[in-house]
Design a protein around this motif. Structure first.
Motif, PDB file in Angstrom:
ATOM      1  N   GLN A  45       0.828  -1.203   0.000  1.00 16.47           N
ATOM      2  CA  GLN A  45       0.000   0.000   0.000  1.00 16.47           C
ATOM      3  C   GLN A  45       0.866   1.258   0.000  1.00 16.47           C
ATOM      4  OE1 GLN A  45      -2.519  -0.487   3.417  1.00 16.47           O
ATOM      5  NE2 GLN A  45      -4.043  -1.695   2.304  1.00 16.47           N
ATOM      6  N   ALA A  48       2.421   1.766  -3.443  1.00 12.90           N
ATOM      7  CA  ALA A  48       1.410   2.272  -4.379  1.00 12.90           C
ATOM      8  C   ALA A  48       1.128   3.753  -4.121  1.00 12.90           C
ATOM      9  CB  ALA A  48       0.133   1.450  -4.268  1.00 12.90           C
ATOM     10  N   GLN A  49       1.069   4.140  -2.860  1.00 10.80           N
ATOM     11  CA  GLN A  49       0.812   5.535  -2.501  1.00 10.80           C
ATOM     12  C   GLN A  49       1.964   6.429  -2.949  1.00 10.80           C
ATOM     13  OE1 GLN A  49       0.324   6.147   1.673  1.00 10.80           O
ATOM     14  NE2 GLN A  49      -0.277   8.286   1.465  1.00 10.80           N
ATOM     15  N   LYS A  51       4.036   5.864  -5.407  1.00  7.78           N
ATOM     16  CA  LYS A  51       3.993   5.942  -6.872  1.00  7.78           C
ATOM     17  C   LYS A  51       2.930   6.935  -7.334  1.00  7.78           C
ATOM     18  CE  LYS A  51       5.863   1.419  -8.018  1.00  7.78           C
ATOM     19  NZ  LYS A  51       5.625   0.109  -8.646  1.00  7.78           N
ATOM     20  N   ARG A  52       1.764   6.935  -6.667  1.00  7.38           N
ATOM     21  CA  ARG A  52       0.721   7.906  -7.016  1.00  7.38           C
ATOM     22  C   ARG A  52       1.193   9.329  -6.759  1.00  7.38           C
ATOM     23  NH1 ARG A  52      -2.695   4.123  -4.556  1.00  7.38           N
ATOM     24  NH2 ARG A  52      -2.745   5.343  -2.642  1.00  7.38           N
ATOM     25  N   GLN A  53       1.854   9.545  -5.617  1.00  2.50           N
ATOM     26  CA  GLN A  53       2.356  10.878  -5.291  1.00  2.50           C
ATOM     27  C   GLN A  53       3.407  11.328  -6.295  1.00  2.50           C
ATOM     28  OE1 GLN A  53       3.727  10.559  -1.261  1.00  2.50           O
ATOM     29  NE2 GLN A  53       1.720  10.991  -0.389  1.00  2.50           N
ATOM     30  N   GLN A  54       4.293  10.431  -6.684  1.00  2.38           N
ATOM     31  CA  GLN A  54       5.329  10.777  -7.654  1.00  2.38           C
ATOM     32  C   GLN A  54       4.703  11.128  -9.003  1.00  2.38           C
ATOM     33  OE1 GLN A  54       7.947   7.379  -7.585  1.00  2.38           O
ATOM     34  NE2 GLN A  54       9.230   8.258  -5.965  1.00  2.38           N
ATOM     35  N   LYS A  55       3.659  10.428  -9.363  1.00  2.00           N
ATOM     36  CA  LYS A  55       2.980  10.684 -10.629  1.00  2.00           C
ATOM     37  C   LYS A  55       2.334  12.069 -10.614  1.00  2.00           C
ATOM     38  CE  LYS A  55       0.183   8.051 -13.815  1.00  2.00           C
ATOM     39  NZ  LYS A  55      -0.732   6.902 -13.971  1.00  2.00           N
ATOM     40  N   LEU A  56       1.735  12.438  -9.461  1.00  2.00           N
ATOM     41  CA  LEU A  56       1.093  13.755  -9.343  1.00  2.00           C
ATOM     42  C   LEU A  56       2.112  14.893  -9.309  1.00  2.00           C
ATOM     43  CD1 LEU A  56      -1.710  12.986  -6.723  1.00  2.00           C
ATOM     44  CD2 LEU A  56      -1.997  13.449  -9.166  1.00  2.00           C
ATOM     45  N   GLU A  57       3.257  14.640  -8.683  1.00  2.00           N
ATOM     46  CA  GLU A  57       4.269  15.683  -8.518  1.00  2.00           C
ATOM     47  C   GLU A  57       5.180  15.818  -9.736  1.00  2.00           C
ATOM     48  OE1 GLU A  57       6.263  14.618  -4.938  1.00  2.00           O
ATOM     49  OE2 GLU A  57       4.549  15.134  -3.671  1.00  2.00           O
ATOM     50  N   LYS A  58       5.079  14.893 -10.643  1.00  2.00           N
ATOM     51  CA  LYS A  58       5.947  14.893 -11.833  1.00  2.00           C
ATOM     52  C   LYS A  58       5.600  16.116 -12.694  1.00  2.00           C
ATOM     53  CE  LYS A  58       7.507  11.719 -15.389  1.00  2.00           C
ATOM     54  NZ  LYS A  58       7.275  10.410 -15.985  1.00  2.00           N
TER      55      LYS A  58
END
Length: 61
Positions: A45, A48-49, A51-58
């Protein structure tokens, strides 16, 4: 070679102590299983969290 119990039934009942013994084994195996499963699940978990944060901050190019 002499076995402690003469049949499978004797092994399961253990002169009346069987339910306690097998219950203790069951509780122990369940506890160990949870001690292995819960950290594994939490790790997945968290990954996954992150990775989601990195995707948003990219930054968008």
């Amino acid at each position: 070679m002499k076995f402690q119990f003469e049949s499978i039934t004797d092994l399961l009942f253990m002169s009346g102590h069987g339910p306690y013994v097998w219950g203790a084994y069951l509780v122990t195996f369940c506890a160990v299983g949870l001690l292995i499963y819960i950290p594994y699940k939490l790790k997945r978990q968290i990954i996954a969290q992150v990775k989601r944060q990195q995707k948003l901050e990219k930054p968008a190019h």
